[in-house]
Write an enzyme that holds these catalytic residues in place. Structure first.
Site, PDB file in Angstrom:
ATOM      1  N   ASP A 155      67.326  65.880  37.872  1.00 37.53           N
ATOM      2  CA  ASP A 155      66.094  65.077  37.957  1.00 37.53           C
ATOM      3  C   ASP A 155      66.195  63.825  38.847  1.00 37.53           C
ATOM      4  O   ASP A 155      65.756  62.737  38.444  1.00 37.53           O
ATOM      5  CB  ASP A 155      65.651  64.650  36.558  1.00 37.53           C
ATOM      6  CG  ASP A 155      65.356  65.829  35.646  1.00 37.53           C
ATOM      7  OD1 ASP A 155      65.498  66.988  36.097  1.00 37.53           O
ATOM      8  OD2 ASP A 155      65.015  65.605  34.479  1.00 37.53           O
ATOM      9  N   CYS A 186      67.942  63.579  29.906  1.00 39.95           N
ATOM     10  CA  CYS A 186      68.095  64.913  30.497  1.00 39.95           C
ATOM     11  C   CYS A 186      69.536  65.234  30.891  1.00 39.95           C
ATOM     12  O   CYS A 186      69.947  66.396  30.831  1.00 39.95           O
ATOM     13  CB  CYS A 186      67.137  65.068  31.668  1.00 39.95           C
ATOM     14  SG  CYS A 186      65.397  65.013  31.127  1.00 39.95           S
ATOM     15  N   LYS A 211      61.473  72.303  35.265  1.00 35.59           N
ATOM     16  CA  LYS A 211      61.409  72.340  33.799  1.00 35.59           C
ATOM     17  C   LYS A 211      60.200  71.551  33.308  1.00 35.59           C
ATOM     18  O   LYS A 211      59.757  70.610  33.953  1.00 35.59           O
ATOM     19  CB  LYS A 211      62.701  71.821  33.173  1.00 35.59           C
ATOM     20  CG  LYS A 211      63.135  70.439  33.593  1.00 35.59           C
ATOM     21  CD  LYS A 211      64.549  70.159  33.094  1.00 35.59           C
ATOM     22  CE  LYS A 211      65.059  68.807  33.520  1.00 35.59           C
ATOM     23  NZ  LYS A 211      64.373  67.678  32.906  1.00 35.59           N
TER      24      LYS A 211
END
Length: 200
Positions: free
Chosen positions: A9, A145, A103
């Site tokens: 990310d 994450c 995601k």
């Protein structure tokens, strides 16, 4: 080679100035690029994930709508599909990525294992197909994450290394707790300089 690099990310909304920007996010983006410039040959595959949320709904309660976000289960709107915030940070050279994973897409998702590639295949499929036994983990945010992705990689039977110089989190306390949890679960908590030592 049986090692993969997971880049979690590294997106505009998670770096400074973004909707959920963390301090040090831009430096992580640049640092990951530098790592791959020097050590791409260490990895059989490079996998990068992005949050990729729907614009027209609350993504299964992930986006706070009526109430203020609690920053645990509900969040301000971020990483909406197709928006600038969802794109990779410009300091991160995404051209070296082999597999791009999205995601979210209507539901809450933190781990890279909850995402799918452009053909709809999950990360675990690629790891099994390529015979990946070891995963190095970098990206954002340490306490969410990165943590979830590392724990899932261990759960999927991989040996995990987390490079602490190439992650950044929401708060120091929760980031330290996440790294401690990962270490307790079996991850090796180290720095990317181990790659220099291995090739010295």
């Amino acid at each position: 080679m049986t090692r993969a690099l997971f880049i979690i990310d590294v997106q505009n909304d998670f770096t400074e100035g973004g909707a959920l920007g963390v301090q040090g996010g831009a430096a992580v983006a640049a640092g990951v690029t530098e790592l791959l410039e020097k050590h791409r040959d260490v990895y059989k595959v490079v996998v990068a994930s992005r949050d990729w949320h729907d614009a027209d709904n609350d993504n299964g309660g992930h986006f706070a709508t009526d109430d203020e976000p609690d920053f645990v289960d509900t969040w301000p709107e971020h990483c909406v599909a197709g928006s600038d915030g969802a794109e990779y940070h410009p300091a991160f050279d995404a051209s070296v990525v082999d597999i791009h994973v999205r995601k979210g897409q209507g539901v809450p998702a933190y781990s890279i294992f909850e995402g799918i590639d452009d053909d709809g295949r999950p990360v675990a499929h690629h790891l099994d197909e390529l015979g990946i036994t070891d995963v190095d983990l970098v990206g954002l945010a340490t306490d969410y994450c990165v943590r979830a992705s590392g724990l899932d990689a261990i759960e999927h039977g991989r040996h995990v290394r987390v490079f602490t110089d190439l992650v950044a989190g929401v708060t120091p306390a929760s980031s330290d707790a996440a790294l401690a949890e990962l270490g307790h679960a079996g991850a090796e908590i180290t720095e990317s300089s181990v790659l220099d030592e291995a090739t010295a």
